[in-house]
Design a protein around this motif. Structure first.
Motif, PDB file in Angstrom:
ATOM      1  N   SER A 134      -9.624  43.459  -6.513  1.00 36.44           N
ATOM      2  CA  SER A 134      -8.207  43.152  -6.325  1.00 36.44           C
ATOM      3  C   SER A 134      -7.884  42.757  -4.891  1.00 36.44           C
ATOM      4  N   TYR A 135      -6.720  42.132  -4.746  1.00 33.70           N
ATOM      5  CA  TYR A 135      -6.198  41.683  -3.458  1.00 33.70           C
ATOM      6  C   TYR A 135      -4.715  42.031  -3.440  1.00 33.70           C
ATOM      7  N   TYR A 136      -4.235  42.610  -2.333  1.00 29.95           N
ATOM      8  CA  TYR A 136      -2.843  43.051  -2.260  1.00 29.95           C
ATOM      9  C   TYR A 136      -2.014  42.112  -1.380  1.00 29.95           C
ATOM     10  N   LEU A 137      -0.765  41.921  -1.789  1.00 25.24           N
ATOM     11  CA  LEU A 137       0.194  41.165  -0.984  1.00 25.24           C
ATOM     12  C   LEU A 137       1.531  41.884  -0.987  1.00 25.24           C
ATOM     13  N   ASN A 138       2.163  41.958   0.167  1.00 23.24           N
ATOM     14  CA  ASN A 138       3.537  42.436   0.268  1.00 23.24           C
ATOM     15  C   ASN A 138       4.437  41.267   0.643  1.00 23.24           C
ATOM     16  N   LEU A 139       5.698  41.347   0.252  1.00 25.12           N
ATOM     17  CA  LEU A 139       6.645  40.280   0.558  1.00 25.12           C
ATOM     18  C   LEU A 139       6.687  40.034   2.064  1.00 25.12           C
ATOM     19  N   LYS A 159       0.118  39.847 -10.445  1.00 33.73           N
ATOM     20  CA  LYS A 159       1.004  40.810 -11.101  1.00 33.73           C
ATOM     21  C   LYS A 159       2.012  41.383 -10.109  1.00 33.73           C
ATOM     22  N   ALA A 160       3.223  41.608 -10.593  1.00 30.79           N
ATOM     23  CA  ALA A 160       4.144  42.481  -9.855  1.00 30.79           C
ATOM     24  C   ALA A 160       3.547  43.884  -9.900  1.00 30.79           C
ATOM     25  N   ASN A 161       3.466  44.535  -8.750  1.00 31.90           N
ATOM     26  CA  ASN A 161       2.788  45.837  -8.685  1.00 31.90           C
ATOM     27  C   ASN A 161       3.540  46.922  -9.428  1.00 31.90           C
ATOM     28  N   ARG A 162       4.869  46.885  -9.373  1.00 29.13           N
ATOM     29  CA  ARG A 162       5.671  47.952  -9.985  1.00 29.13           C
ATOM     30  C   ARG A 162       6.624  47.351 -11.014  1.00 29.13           C
ATOM     31  N   ALA A 163       6.049  46.897 -12.116  1.00 34.89           N
ATOM     32  CA  ALA A 163       6.841  46.337 -13.211  1.00 34.89           C
ATOM     33  C   ALA A 163       6.050  46.521 -14.491  1.00 34.89           C
ATOM     34  N   GLY A 164       6.746  46.518 -15.616  1.00 33.24           N
ATOM     35  CA  GLY A 164       6.081  46.687 -16.896  1.00 33.24           C
ATOM     36  C   GLY A 164       6.413  45.568 -17.845  1.00 33.24           C
ATOM     37  N   SER A 165       5.919  45.710 -19.083  1.00 35.05           N
ATOM     38  CA  SER A 165       6.181  44.738 -20.157  1.00 35.05           C
ATOM     39  C   SER A 165       5.769  43.316 -19.798  1.00 35.05           C
ATOM     40  N   ILE A 182       2.697  33.656  -7.425  1.00 37.57           N
ATOM     41  CA  ILE A 182       3.098  34.670  -6.437  1.00 37.57           C
ATOM     42  C   ILE A 182       4.625  34.744  -6.337  1.00 37.57           C
ATOM     43  N   GLU A 183       5.281  33.588  -6.335  1.00 37.85           N
ATOM     44  CA  GLU A 183       6.751  33.559  -6.296  1.00 37.85           C
ATOM     45  C   GLU A 183       7.347  34.260  -7.513  1.00 37.85           C
ATOM     46  N   LEU A 184       6.752  34.023  -8.685  1.00 30.39           N
ATOM     47  CA  LEU A 184       7.229  34.673  -9.911  1.00 30.39           C
ATOM     48  C   LEU A 184       7.089  36.183  -9.817  1.00 30.39           C
ATOM     49  N   ALA A 185       5.956  36.648  -9.322  1.00 25.64           N
ATOM     50  CA  ALA A 185       5.724  38.091  -9.204  1.00 25.64           C
ATOM     51  C   ALA A 185       6.692  38.725  -8.211  1.00 25.64           C
ATOM     52  N   PHE A 186       6.985  38.012  -7.112  1.00 25.88           N
ATOM     53  CA  PHE A 186       7.903  38.555  -6.105  1.00 25.88           C
ATOM     54  C   PHE A 186       9.342  38.646  -6.621  1.00 25.88           C
ATOM     55  N   LYS A 187       9.661  37.970  -7.698  1.00 31.00           N
ATOM     56  CA  LYS A 187      10.991  38.116  -8.302  1.00 31.00           C
ATOM     57  C   LYS A 187      11.162  39.494  -8.931  1.00 31.00           C
ATOM     58  N   GLU A 188      10.048  40.118  -9.310  1.00 33.29           N
ATOM     59  CA  GLU A 188      10.087  41.440  -9.945  1.00 33.29           C
ATOM     60  C   GLU A 188       9.851  42.575  -8.961  1.00 33.29           C
ATOM     61  N   ASP A 189       9.087  42.311  -7.891  1.00 30.89           N
ATOM     62  CA  ASP A 189       8.713  43.394  -6.982  1.00 30.89           C
ATOM     63  C   ASP A 189       8.357  42.816  -5.619  1.00 30.89           C
ATOM     64  N   SER A 190       8.483  43.622  -4.578  1.00 26.76           N
ATOM     65  CA  SER A 190       8.126  43.195  -3.228  1.00 26.76           C
ATOM     66  C   SER A 190       6.650  43.424  -2.929  1.00 26.76           C
ATOM     67  N   GLU A 191       5.923  43.994  -3.905  1.00 27.81           N
ATOM     68  CA  GLU A 191       4.484  44.207  -3.763  1.00 27.81           C
ATOM     69  C   GLU A 191       3.768  43.500  -4.912  1.00 27.81           C
ATOM     70  N   ILE A 192       2.622  42.906  -4.606  1.00 32.82           N
ATOM     71  CA  ILE A 192       1.872  42.148  -5.614  1.00 32.82           C
ATOM     72  C   ILE A 192       0.429  42.627  -5.662  1.00 32.82           C
ATOM     73  N   LEU A 193      -0.114  42.614  -6.860  1.00 33.15           N
ATOM     74  CA  LEU A 193      -1.517  42.927  -7.095  1.00 33.15           C
ATOM     75  C   LEU A 193      -2.159  41.687  -7.713  1.00 33.15           C
ATOM     76  N   ILE A 194      -3.197  41.161  -7.074  1.00 40.49           N
ATOM     77  CA  ILE A 194      -3.929  40.014  -7.611  1.00 40.49           C
ATOM     78  C   ILE A 194      -5.314  40.519  -8.016  1.00 40.49           C
ATOM     79  N   GLU A 195      -5.648  40.353  -9.293  1.00 37.19           N
ATOM     80  CA  GLU A 195      -6.867  40.939  -9.830  1.00 37.19           C
ATOM     81  C   GLU A 195      -7.807  39.892 -10.403  1.00 37.19           C
ATOM     82  N   ALA A 196      -9.109  40.189 -10.308  1.00 42.82           N
ATOM     83  CA  ALA A 196     -10.115  39.349 -10.945  1.00 42.82           C
ATOM     84  C   ALA A 196      -9.935  39.391 -12.455  1.00 42.82           C
ATOM     85  N   PHE A 197     -10.201  38.288 -13.116  1.00 45.34           N
ATOM     86  CA  PHE A 197     -10.155  38.215 -14.573  1.00 45.34           C
ATOM     87  C   PHE A 197     -11.377  38.931 -15.149  1.00 45.34           C
TER      88      PHE A 197
END
Length: 324
Positions: A134-139, A159-165, A182-197
């Motif tokens: 994984s790789y982490y990003l904050n706003l 992924k938004a780090n703190r969001a569900g569904s 990344i822009e889409l994920a930041f709409k849900e949370d100020s923290e992002i998790l980017i994970e390997a498939f």
């Protein structure tokens, strides 16, 4: 004497509609001979009790009581059916802890930890519970696309780090698509998790406290028609949820043991539903939900019923455990 149970539902996130459905199922199936159920809607702009005539009654936040026809109603227990904030991230749990009011989900620390996917997986990793690279990003952080791809590869999940569904999640195949995801994920949370498939079989494992014991429910296999298990697949019929999962006995034992161990390591209570993907027979954890969906179509109620536990029994057990 029947106990007064406040069923909290709604919440402040994009998941509020699903939470309202879950809460209403709990209200419908909670044994009316043993419990007086009260539907409490929790929204940023109001906390209200909604009666059977759809009339709203103000909730006193000082002691979480309501007044009906001049009579104050106090609650013996809170049934938490809020997905997302403030019911799944520890805020409501801490509030009820301060009031000394029993509630059905895990404690506030465990809720905050599991709601944060990055922190959860980091805490469990030393116990041998595997997760994707994984790789982490904050706003506001600089976005180094080459470094991201070097770390997690392509395709990857943003992924938004703190969001569900599956709100704020994208599967990315090309470097050029990273920024939009990344822009889409930041709409849900100020923290992002980017994970390997991870390529493999996806399963969902319910673990609950039932009649005083930790119980692993029958495992569900997730087969989606879409590119991944997104919102449409979860809630609009674009997936198959096969219970029990079509996995080997060895796989079943491995993932059951890991899900139960995670539950016990974290000193969980109430319901959890953890998601895993098998890669070369090894289960990799994706996340743990502590207020999973409770509609009749939701995964955990399906698992409980396959395990011989009806919805009324499932909900009653959660209340009884909280009241202990």
């Amino acid at each position: 004497m029947r106990k007064n149970i406040a069923i909290i539902m709604g919440g402040y996130s994009s998941e509020y509609k699903i939470s309202l459905k879950s809460g209403n199922v709990v209200y419908d199936y909670l044994d009316k001979k043993k419990f007086n159920g009260y539907r409490i809607h929790i929204f940023r702009e109001k906390w209200v009790y909604v009666d059977d005539d759809a009339i709203e009654h103000h909730v006193n936040r000082h002691d979480f009581s309501i007044m009906i026809h001049g009579q104050t109603i106090r609650f013996d227990c809170v049934f938490n059916a809020i997905h997302g904030t403030p019911g799944e991230d520890g805020l409501m749990q801490a509030y009820f802890e301060l009031l000394g009011l029993p509630q059905t989900s895990c404690d506030y620390y465990q809720a905050a930890l599991t709601f944060n996917k990055r922190d959860l997986l980091s805490v469990l990793r030393p116990y041998g519970i595997k997760a994707a690279k994984s790789y982490y990003l904050n706003l506001g952080d600089p976005i180094d696309k080459d470094k991201i791809i070097a770390t997690v590869g392509l395709p990857c999940f943003v992924k938004a780090n703190r969001a569900g569904s599956s709100f704020g999640i994208s599967k990315v195949y090309k470097k050029e698509a990273l920024e939009t995801a990344i822009e889409l994920a930041f709409k849900e949370d100020s923290e992002i998790l980017i994970e390997a498939f991870l390529e493999g079989t996806e399963v969902s494992v319910g673990v609950i406290t039932y009649k005083g014991e930790t119980k692993v429910l029958p495992i569900t296999e997730i087969v989606t028609e879409n590119d991944f298990f997104d919102y449409e697949a979860k809630y609009e019929g674009k997936s198959q949820e096969i219970t029990p999962a079509r996995i080997t006995k060895v796989q079943e034992e491995k993932v059951s043991e890991i899900a139960k161990r995670a539950y016990e390591i974290l000193k969980m209570k109430g319901y959890t539903r953890s998601e895993f993907i098998f890669v070369d027979e090894v289960p990799y954890m994706l996340e743990m939900n502590t207020t999973p969906g409770l509609t009749t179509e939701s995964i955990l109620p399906q698992q409980a019923q396959k395990g011989g536990i009806g919805l009324s029994e499932l909900f009653e057990s959660a209340v009884e455990e909280a009241l202990k």
